[in-house]
Design a protein around this motif. Structure first.
Motif, PDB file in Angstrom:
ATOM      1  N   LEU A  78      42.522  34.473  36.467  1.00 22.10           N
ATOM      2  CA  LEU A  78      43.434  33.519  37.308  1.00 22.10           C
ATOM      3  C   LEU A  78      44.812  33.738  37.011  1.00 22.10           C
ATOM      4  O   LEU A  78      45.473  34.435  36.013  1.00 22.10           O
ATOM      5  CB  LEU A  78      43.062  31.900  36.767  1.00 22.10           C
ATOM      6  N   ASN A  79      45.729  33.718  38.016  1.00 19.50           N
ATOM      7  CA  ASN A  79      47.147  33.989  38.177  1.00 19.50           C
ATOM      8  C   ASN A  79      47.863  32.830  38.711  1.00 19.50           C
ATOM      9  O   ASN A  79      47.391  32.232  39.755  1.00 19.50           O
ATOM     10  CB  ASN A  79      47.331  35.428  38.892  1.00 19.50           C
ATOM     11  N   PRO A  80      49.210  32.688  38.550  1.00 16.38           N
ATOM     12  CA  PRO A  80      50.080  31.848  39.365  1.00 16.38           C
ATOM     13  C   PRO A  80      49.777  31.892  40.689  1.00 16.38           C
ATOM     14  O   PRO A  80      49.802  30.706  41.392  1.00 16.38           O
ATOM     15  CB  PRO A  80      51.284  31.865  38.755  1.00 16.38           C
ATOM     16  N   VAL A 125      43.841  42.390  25.581  1.00 15.81           N
ATOM     17  CA  VAL A 125      43.728  41.129  26.379  1.00 15.81           C
ATOM     18  C   VAL A 125      43.635  39.812  25.626  1.00 15.81           C
ATOM     19  O   VAL A 125      42.327  39.834  25.119  1.00 15.81           O
ATOM     20  CB  VAL A 125      42.899  41.304  27.664  1.00 15.81           C
ATOM     21  N   ALA A 126      44.134  38.958  25.847  1.00 16.51           N
ATOM     22  CA  ALA A 126      44.197  37.745  24.982  1.00 16.51           C
ATOM     23  C   ALA A 126      43.413  36.748  26.097  1.00 16.51           C
ATOM     24  O   ALA A 126      43.970  36.484  27.134  1.00 16.51           O
ATOM     25  CB  ALA A 126      45.301  37.078  24.464  1.00 16.51           C
ATOM     26  N   ILE A 127      42.367  36.168  25.696  1.00 13.92           N
ATOM     27  CA  ILE A 127      41.688  35.092  26.723  1.00 13.92           C
ATOM     28  C   ILE A 127      41.946  33.683  26.159  1.00 13.92           C
ATOM     29  O   ILE A 127      41.485  33.279  24.997  1.00 13.92           O
ATOM     30  CB  ILE A 127      40.197  35.353  26.827  1.00 13.92           C
ATOM     31  N   ASP A 128      42.753  33.009  27.047  1.00 19.14           N
ATOM     32  CA  ASP A 128      42.784  31.519  26.659  1.00 19.14           C
ATOM     33  C   ASP A 128      41.507  30.761  26.744  1.00 19.14           C
ATOM     34  O   ASP A 128      41.291  29.875  25.977  1.00 19.14           O
ATOM     35  CB  ASP A 128      44.079  30.825  27.664  1.00 19.14           C
ATOM     36  N   SER A 129      40.957  30.753  27.788  1.00 20.89           N
ATOM     37  CA  SER A 129      39.841  29.856  28.011  1.00 20.89           C
ATOM     38  C   SER A 129      38.993  30.692  29.106  1.00 20.89           C
ATOM     39  O   SER A 129      39.455  31.408  29.902  1.00 20.89           O
ATOM     40  CB  SER A 129      40.027  28.673  28.496  1.00 20.89           C
ATOM     41  N   GLU A 130      37.592  30.258  29.210  1.00 21.03           N
ATOM     42  CA  GLU A 130      36.538  30.638  30.255  1.00 21.03           C
ATOM     43  C   GLU A 130      36.121  29.609  30.831  1.00 21.03           C
ATOM     44  O   GLU A 130      35.728  28.516  30.189  1.00 21.03           O
ATOM     45  CB  GLU A 130      35.564  31.612  29.817  1.00 21.03           C
ATOM     46  N   PHE A 131      35.697  29.803  32.257  1.00 17.94           N
ATOM     47  CA  PHE A 131      35.092  28.753  32.960  1.00 17.94           C
ATOM     48  C   PHE A 131      34.085  29.365  33.875  1.00 17.94           C
ATOM     49  O   PHE A 131      34.332  30.424  34.304  1.00 17.94           O
ATOM     50  CB  PHE A 131      35.817  27.649  33.712  1.00 17.94           C
ATOM     51  N   GLU A 178      42.829  23.081  36.534  1.00 15.92           N
ATOM     52  CA  GLU A 178      43.332  21.858  35.472  1.00 15.92           C
ATOM     53  C   GLU A 178      43.993  22.302  34.311  1.00 15.92           C
ATOM     54  O   GLU A 178      45.002  21.999  33.707  1.00 15.92           O
ATOM     55  CB  GLU A 178      42.200  20.846  35.527  1.00 15.92           C
ATOM     56  N   ARG A 179      43.533  23.326  33.675  1.00 15.23           N
ATOM     57  CA  ARG A 179      43.702  23.842  32.549  1.00 15.23           C
ATOM     58  C   ARG A 179      44.966  24.576  32.784  1.00 15.23           C
ATOM     59  O   ARG A 179      46.039  24.473  31.853  1.00 15.23           O
ATOM     60  CB  ARG A 179      42.720  24.946  32.053  1.00 15.23           C
ATOM     61  N   ALA A 180      45.036  25.413  33.839  1.00 13.56           N
ATOM     62  CA  ALA A 180      46.632  25.860  34.002  1.00 13.56           C
ATOM     63  C   ALA A 180      47.552  25.113  34.257  1.00 13.56           C
ATOM     64  O   ALA A 180      48.668  25.097  33.924  1.00 13.56           O
ATOM     65  CB  ALA A 180      46.428  26.752  35.218  1.00 13.56           C
ATOM     66  N   ALA A 181      47.137  23.894  34.821  1.00  6.96           N
ATOM     67  CA  ALA A 181      48.332  23.022  35.051  1.00  6.96           C
ATOM     68  C   ALA A 181      48.756  22.316  33.731  1.00  6.96           C
ATOM     69  O   ALA A 181      49.873  21.684  33.679  1.00  6.96           O
ATOM     70  CB  ALA A 181      47.707  21.677  36.016  1.00  6.96           C
ATOM     71  N   GLY A 232      49.762  23.973  31.131  1.00  3.42           N
ATOM     72  CA  GLY A 232      50.584  24.976  30.511  1.00  3.42           C
ATOM     73  C   GLY A 232      50.267  25.283  29.336  1.00  3.42           C
ATOM     74  O   GLY A 232      49.263  25.103  28.774  1.00  3.42           O
ATOM     75  N   HIS A 233      51.187  26.091  28.632  1.00  4.59           N
ATOM     76  CA  HIS A 233      50.981  26.501  27.345  1.00  4.59           C
ATOM     77  C   HIS A 233      49.803  27.650  27.036  1.00  4.59           C
ATOM     78  O   HIS A 233      49.149  27.247  26.276  1.00  4.59           O
ATOM     79  CB  HIS A 233      51.234  25.601  26.227  1.00  4.59           C
ATOM     80  N   ILE A 234      49.657  28.232  28.128  1.00  3.84           N
ATOM     81  CA  ILE A 234      48.510  29.182  27.980  1.00  3.84           C
ATOM     82  C   ILE A 234      48.779  30.304  27.265  1.00  3.84           C
ATOM     83  O   ILE A 234      49.729  31.074  27.429  1.00  3.84           O
ATOM     84  CB  ILE A 234      48.117  29.672  29.569  1.00  3.84           C
ATOM     85  N   ARG A 235      47.879  30.607  26.305  1.00  9.02           N
ATOM     86  CA  ARG A 235      47.913  31.706  25.544  1.00  9.02           C
ATOM     87  C   ARG A 235      47.063  32.960  26.200  1.00  9.02           C
ATOM     88  O   ARG A 235      45.902  32.953  26.146  1.00  9.02           O
ATOM     89  CB  ARG A 235      47.399  31.563  23.930  1.00  9.02           C
ATOM     90  N   GLY A 236      47.809  33.914  27.001  1.00  7.31           N
ATOM     91  CA  GLY A 236      46.977  34.955  27.687  1.00  7.31           C
ATOM     92  C   GLY A 236      46.675  34.532  28.791  1.00  7.31           C
ATOM     93  O   GLY A 236      47.264  34.064  29.704  1.00  7.31           O
ATOM     94  N   LYS A 237      45.161  34.706  29.110  1.00 12.58           N
ATOM     95  CA  LYS A 237      44.740  34.484  30.402  1.00 12.58           C
ATOM     96  C   LYS A 237      43.652  33.527  30.510  1.00 12.58           C
ATOM     97  O   LYS A 237      42.874  33.372  29.755  1.00 12.58           O
ATOM     98  CB  LYS A 237      44.375  35.710  31.280  1.00 12.58           C
ATOM     99  N   ILE A 238      43.381  32.868  31.859  1.00 10.95           N
ATOM    100  CA  ILE A 238      42.441  32.233  32.087  1.00 10.95           C
ATOM    101  C   ILE A 238      41.125  32.883  32.864  1.00 10.95           C
ATOM    102  O   ILE A 238      41.719  33.762  33.736  1.00 10.95           O
ATOM    103  CB  ILE A 238      42.656  30.806  32.832  1.00 10.95           C
ATOM    104  N   ALA A 239      40.093  32.881  32.613  1.00 11.42           N
ATOM    105  CA  ALA A 239      38.903  33.548  33.405  1.00 11.42           C
ATOM    106  C   ALA A 239      38.013  32.678  33.683  1.00 11.42           C
ATOM    107  O   ALA A 239      37.516  31.733  33.177  1.00 11.42           O
ATOM    108  CB  ALA A 239      38.393  34.589  32.389  1.00 11.42           C
ATOM    109  N   LEU A 240      37.197  33.082  34.860  1.00 13.59           N
ATOM    110  CA  LEU A 240      35.979  32.513  35.516  1.00 13.59           C
ATOM    111  C   LEU A 240      34.895  33.560  35.332  1.00 13.59           C
ATOM    112  O   LEU A 240      35.108  34.677  35.334  1.00 13.59           O
ATOM    113  CB  LEU A 240      36.199  32.512  36.929  1.00 13.59           C
ATOM    114  N   THR A 241      33.671  33.146  34.797  1.00 10.73           N
ATOM    115  CA  THR A 241      32.599  34.093  34.873  1.00 10.73           C
ATOM    116  C   THR A 241      31.587  33.736  36.074  1.00 10.73           C
ATOM    117  O   THR A 241      31.373  32.438  36.256  1.00 10.73           O
ATOM    118  CB  THR A 241      32.031  33.907  33.565  1.00 10.73           C
ATOM    119  N   LEU A 242      30.631  34.569  35.999  1.00 10.99           N
ATOM    120  CA  LEU A 242      29.675  34.592  37.099  1.00 10.99           C
ATOM    121  C   LEU A 242      28.394  34.993  36.229  1.00 10.99           C
ATOM    122  O   LEU A 242      27.282  35.445  37.029  1.00 10.99           O
ATOM    123  CB  LEU A 242      29.723  35.259  38.378  1.00 10.99           C
TER     124      LEU A 242
END
Length: 349
Positions: free
Chosen positions: A44-46, A307-313, A323-326, A328-338
């Motif tokens: 995910l990115n802004p 690469v730091a992963i903040d959270s996965e969904f 909602e997690r991105a909103a 803020g205070h993200i450490r690294g990146k948020i990712a989606l998995t399939l």
């Protein structure tokens, strides 16, 4: 007529995370020069949430005309499912990662929030073998942004907000301050600057200090306690990953001849002051570049850059990721998995 279908997250209107729908969508058709990737993970990115809510951060005259429904997202890692006849470098079964159609996909979504995505072969690279798909998918846009600002632009497109082309500055032996250092672009910028031989000052909230020192930061400033512009001086380069109207405060931290690179340059109004003081203020827009992804991929492969992963969904919970991105205070990146959604559906009409 039989149409191949896939699962994707689409939106049919602008709005908050609630407009993201997990539903059936046509699988992309392969065109000349492209490969079809079976997606394993998405970063995910802004720009994802900027497009989702209608580019409200941009002046109205700059907002692209959008056609619904659209599929958000640019950053993917996966396995090639099919290859166009004119593509020679890649084969079915290759593991690849990419920043898909950016910025050319700004108006209609680049299609990454899906089981399959078509990608120009020039925009993909072999996935670093020592990291998994989640970490690979989390890298492209943020890492290429830091790279194109700090190391090599990788394109000749002019930033319309400034008269001169953006030019990275030498980093070896220099002092570099990274604002927003714990975020997606920031945590890569810290590592790149350190790898290039700079003395790195990281600015973030206090809970990220240990994390950033482990990535190579020489100094740390907790902005919630100390405004960095009040205590830092004689800096060669400030990379402000937040940018915007407040980025001008960092001019007072620079030595004469220093540079301020705001990742989001809209709202900056200190151009005359910068010129008077001999400062350079410059920005560029990140662009897809498969060759650069191959280059930085070697640094990901050998552990030079992490690469730091903040959270996965899971993909079907993309709205929760937003909602997690909103928050803020993200450490690294948020990712989606399939991991549980790989199936090619058939829709007969």
């Amino acid at each position: 007529m039989t149409t191949d279908m896939m699962k994707a997250v689409r939106q049919h209107e602008f709005g908050g995370p609630e407009v993201l729908r997990y539903e059936d969508a046509p699988t992309p058709e392969l065109k000349a020069g492209e490969v079809l990737v079976r997606v394993h993970a998405i970063g995910l990115n802004p720009p994802d949430w900027y497009l989702r809510d209608g580019y409200k951060t941009l002046p109205p005259e700059w907002r692209p005309q959008v056609t619904f429904p659209l599929i958000l997202g640019t950053d993917i890692s996966g396995v090639i499912e099919a290859v166009a006849d004119d593509v020679q470098r890649y084969s079915v079964g290759d593991e690849v990662y990419s920043m898909v159609r950016f910025p050319s996909g700004l108006a209609g979504g680049s299609g990454a929030y899906a089981e399959f995505v078509s990608v120009l072969a020039s925009e993909i690279a072999h996935k670093p073998s020592s990291i998994d798909h989640v970490h690979a998918a989390a890298a492209p846009m943020s890492l290429l942004t830091a790279w194109q600002f700090m190391v090599a632009r990788g394109h000749e497109e002019q930033n319309p907000l400034q008269a001169q082309q953006h030019v990275p500055v030498p980093l070896e032996g220099k002092t570099v301050l990274v604002n927003g250092a714990a975020g997606g672009v920031g945590h890569f910028a810290v590592q790149i600057a350190k790898w290039k031989g700079a003395h790195v000052i990281a600015v973030a909230s206090g809970e990220h200090e240990t994390f950033l020192r482990e990535l190579g930061a020489d100094e740390f400033i907790d902005y919630t306690k100390t405004p960095p512009e009040e205590v830092v001086h004689d800096v060669d380069l400030v990379l402000d990953t937040l940018g915007g109207p407040s980025t001008g405060r960092f001019l007072r931290t620079l030595k004469r001849g220093g540079a301020l690179f705001p990742v989001f340059p809209l709202g900056f109004s200190g151009g005359e002051e910068a010129a008077t003081q001999g400062f350079t203020v410059s920005a560029t827009q990140v662009r897809s570049n498969g060759a650069q992804l191959e280059e930085v991929g070697r640094l990901l492969d050998d552990g030079t850059i992490r690469v730091a992963i903040d959270s996965e969904f899971p993909l079907h919970d993309a709205h929760k990721a937003h909602e997690r991105a909103a928050q803020g205070h993200i450490r690294g990146k948020i990712a989606l998995t399939l991991r549980d959604s790989h199936r090619l559906l058939k829709d007969t009409s």
